[in-house]
Design an enzyme around this catalytic site. Structure first.
Site, PDB file in Angstrom:
ATOM      1  N   HIS A 263       0.812  -1.221   0.000  1.00 19.22           N
ATOM      2  CA  HIS A 263       0.000   0.000   0.000  1.00 19.22           C
ATOM      3  C   HIS A 263       0.849   1.277   0.000  1.00 19.22           C
ATOM      4  O   HIS A 263       0.584   2.209  -0.762  1.00 19.22           O
ATOM      5  CB  HIS A 263      -0.934   0.017   1.213  1.00 19.22           C
ATOM      6  CG  HIS A 263      -1.804  -1.201   1.331  1.00 19.22           C
ATOM      7  ND1 HIS A 263      -2.316  -1.860   0.235  1.00 19.22           N
ATOM      8  CD2 HIS A 263      -2.257  -1.885   2.406  1.00 19.22           C
ATOM      9  CE1 HIS A 263      -3.054  -2.883   0.645  1.00 19.22           C
ATOM     10  NE2 HIS A 263      -3.017  -2.922   1.952  1.00 19.22           N
ATOM     11  N   LYS A 363       0.367   0.580  13.440  1.00 21.75           N
ATOM     12  CA  LYS A 363      -0.866   0.081  14.053  1.00 21.75           C
ATOM     13  C   LYS A 363      -0.978   0.693  15.443  1.00 21.75           C
ATOM     14  O   LYS A 363       0.044   0.954  16.094  1.00 21.75           O
ATOM     15  CB  LYS A 363      -0.784  -1.442  14.225  1.00 21.75           C
ATOM     16  CG  LYS A 363      -0.666  -2.191  12.904  1.00 21.75           C
ATOM     17  CD  LYS A 363      -2.008  -2.662  12.460  1.00 21.75           C
ATOM     18  CE  LYS A 363      -1.947  -3.478  11.195  1.00 21.75           C
ATOM     19  NZ  LYS A 363      -3.240  -3.463  10.492  1.00 21.75           N
TER      20      LYS A 363
HETATM   21  O1  LIG Z   1      -4.227  -4.820   3.615  1.00 22.88           O
HETATM   22  C1  LIG Z   1      -4.393  -4.383   4.730  1.00 22.88           C
HETATM   23  O2  LIG Z   1      -4.992  -3.188   4.875  1.00 22.88           O
HETATM   24  C2  LIG Z   1      -5.618  -2.823   6.104  1.00 22.88           C
HETATM   25  C3  LIG Z   1      -5.803  -1.307   6.047  1.00 22.88           C
HETATM   26  O3  LIG Z   1      -6.701  -0.999   5.004  1.00 22.88           O
HETATM   27  P1  LIG Z   1      -7.544   0.353   5.066  1.00 22.88           P
HETATM   28  O4  LIG Z   1      -8.305   0.346   3.806  1.00 22.88           O
HETATM   29  O5  LIG Z   1      -8.408   0.279   6.295  1.00 22.88           O
HETATM   30  O6  LIG Z   1      -6.581   1.471   5.182  1.00 22.88           O
HETATM   31  C4  LIG Z   1      -4.785  -3.212   7.299  1.00 22.88           C
HETATM   32  O7  LIG Z   1      -5.501  -2.985   8.491  1.00 22.88           O
HETATM   33  C5  LIG Z   1      -4.430  -4.684   7.206  1.00 22.88           C
HETATM   34  O8  LIG Z   1      -3.554  -5.023   8.274  1.00 22.88           O
HETATM   35  C6  LIG Z   1      -3.752  -4.987   5.906  1.00 22.88           C
HETATM   36  O9  LIG Z   1      -3.629  -6.412   5.753  1.00 22.88           O
END
Ligand SMILES: O=C1O[C@H](COP(=O)(O)O)[C@@H](O)[C@H](O)[C@H]1O
Ligand SMILES: NC(=O)C1=CN([C@@H]2O[C@H](COP(=O)(O)OP(=O)(O)OC[C@H]3O[C@@H](n4cnc5c(N)ncnc54)[C@H](OP(=O)(O)O)[C@@H]3O)[C@@H](O)[C@H]2O)C=CC1
Length: 503
Positions: A263, A363
């Site tokens: 991401h 986190k």
């Molecule tokens: O891929 C993931 O993304 C989430 C965060 O996604 P968001 O759209 O809420 O920003 C993350 O909490 C998770 O650990 C991870 O595997």
């Protein structure tokens, strides 16, 4: 005044297809895929003949699976009322599309049965032979399932069908460079790259897509997008949630694999890439790959000097007490897995050399915030300071991606009267003031794009491998994370870590 123009972009009608979901009883299918498919159905963005086949291990009827689907949609989508008595008419038509097919990923004969089922004239012919395979399964099954599809594909292809075959894969695309390469190799031995859609749900978020609009449709911003004027770029993804019961997974992943490699790198490449020669999937992905090729630890130094690892200890988030990472179920008592990472990187190309990019993912932070912040250089001469006027002006452009989507630009203004004083003001734009409806779910947008065969918002094989190649040197580092109380914005060491001269 804000002008809302009619949407001139072509809207493609998705073709009919068989949508096969492997892992149909899993968390992702229930929380994201079925609600997104229902949203598309409601909007008429799914062909009336499209059929959804849920595939998983447990034996159950299509009727049983439909009931689970409704429960999932009711819990995770805003489109169904709490009381089933108030369910809209279109839900029934949606459920009629859904079928269940029990199959074990470990049994070849089950895949033979699946091929037979698909080849039934009532199934494939009705959708002009189009098949979409969606892997919503634990990653350990990606290669075995792809191999099985490879085994049955000649049978499906020799049936005289003319339709397309597409594959959707969920992250993680490997857990390091060798495993990512092995996955790509396996996938590309069965599918052509243009048939493959690797999902990173950040690319489905409206404001992530807006990064390119802001830069490329607005010369006023596009011209101010380089080392000439920018002193530092921050990309941060703060979450208030912890690991949500996924202890065993997180112990193997850590935040580098869970968030940064995918991401944050998507946000980084979209922010830093050169304008593409045209707005199509490969031109855009070519430019993103070039950013990854030019990516180095800050000043080309040692990876260990360019990263700070953290892990949350006991604390409180949003006024709720929160246990330490090491107390979470499935986590080792002495775990050194990172739940926070701060990185300093540089893109050594003509546009960005010398500009620090600060990437932070964490986190159990104090707030949820996904933001890209561009800090602009100060004027070459501090004219007002030299004249004895206090001047803290820093132009800062902030792209807020979530939870409050918007853009703001900070600048200095004269305070009325004398003596001469300079204050800071913000020009702000908030999405919800203009578009009060909730934005479409990322998964709806991405699934729609897969159905129309647009790969722009999906990761390409070389992009994934380049991201892992960069990450390799960081993955092998000794973690030794600095502890931070849950609810703080990372370990206190981060202040010194980022104290680079921004002027
Ligand atoms: O891929 C993931 O993304 C989430 C965060 O996604 P968001 O759209 O809420 O920003 C993350 O909490 C998770 O650990 C991870 O595997
Ligand atoms: N959950 C999420 O929010 C997100 C998940 N992802 C990714 O999506 C993928 C799926 O995750 P998630 O939904 O959480 O996984 P789950 O563990 O919840 O789901 C696993 C699914 O696979 C099926 N399954 C497991 N083993 C077999 C087998 N041997 N044969 C047949 N079916 C089997 C299960 O079926 P049964 O119930 O019948 O055993 C179930 O449907 C992963 O790659 C994950 O990384 C990505 C982003 C977010």
């Amino acid at each position: 005044m804000i002008r809302i123009e009619p949407n001139m972009a072509a809207h493609h009608e998705p073709p009919p297809l068989i949508f096969v979901i492997f892992g149909a009883s899993g968390d992702l299918t229930h929380r994201k895929l079925l609600p997104a498919l229902y949203e598309l159905h409601r909007k008429g963005d799914i062909h009336p003949k499209t059929r959804i086949i849920g595939v998983a291990r447990k034996d159950k009827s299509s009727q049983g699976f439909r009931k689970e689907a409704v429960d999932g949609i009711r819990s995770f989508s805003r489109h169904l009322p709490e009381d089933p008595k108030d369910d809209p008419e279109d839900l029934k038509a949606f459920l009629e599309r859904i079928h269940y097919f029990p199959l074990s990923f470990e049994r070849s004969d089950d895949f033979d049965r699946l091929a037979e089922y698909l080849l039934d004239p009532e199934i494939l012919k009705v959708v002009n032979g189009n098949i979409l395979f969606y892997l919503a399964t634990p990653p350990a099954f990606f290669i075995p399932i792809v191999e099985q599809i490879g085994r049955i594909r000649p049978r499906l292809d020799s049936s005289g069908r003319n339709g397309f075959t597409r594959l959707v894969i969920e992250k993680p695309f490997g857990h390091d460079l060798p495993s990512a390469k092995a996955l790509n190799k396996s996938v590309l031995s069965v599918f052509r790259e243009e048939e493959v859609h690797r999902i990173d749900h950040y690319l489905g978020k409206e404001t992530v897509q807006n990064i390119l609009i802001l830069r490329l449709a607005n010369p006023v911003f596009g011209a101010l997008w380089s080392r000439d004027v920018i002193s530092c770029v921050e990309i941060r993804v703060f979450e208030t949630i912890g690991i949500e019961g996924r202890g065993a997974y997180f112990e193997k992943a850590g935040i580098l694999r869970d968030m940064v490699q995918n991401h944050l790198f998507q946000l980084l490449t979209l922010t830093a890439m050169e304008p593409p020669v045209s707005f199509d999937a490969d031109s855009i992905r070519d430019e993103k790959v070039k950013v990854l090729r030019a990516l180095v630890p800050w000043k080309g130094g040692a990876p260990s000097e360019s990263i700070l690892f953290g892990q949350y200890a006991e604390g409180g988030v949003l006024d709720e007490p929160v246990m330490a990472y090491r107390q979470e179920k499935g986590v080792e008592a002495g775990s050194v897995v990172e739940t926070y990472a701060a990185m300093k990187v540089e893109i050594q190309n003509m546009r960005w050399a010398g500009v620090p990019f600060h990437l932070v993912a964490g986190k159990r932070m104090s707030r949820k915030a996904t933001e890209i912040v561009l800090h602009y250089r100060k004027p070459p001469v501090a004219l007002f300071r030299l004249a004895g006027c206090h001047d803290d002006t820093e132009n800062v452009l902030t792209l807020s991606i979530q939870p409050n989507e918007g853009i703001s630009l900070r600048f200095g203004i004269k305070r009325p009267g004398s003596p001469l004083r300079i204050d800071q003001a913000d020009l702000t734009f908030a999405y919800n003031q203009i578009y009060p409806d909730d934005p479409p779910e990322a998964y709806s947008r991405l699934i729609y794009d897969v159905m129309i065969g647009d790969a722009t918002l999906f990761a390409r094989n070389d992009e994934v491998e380049k991201a892992w190649a960069f990450m390799e040197a960081f993955l092998s580092l000794n973690r030794d994370p600095k502890l931070y109380p849950a609810g703080a914005d990372g370990p206190q060491e981060v202040v010194d870590f980022f104290s680079i001269d921004l002027s």
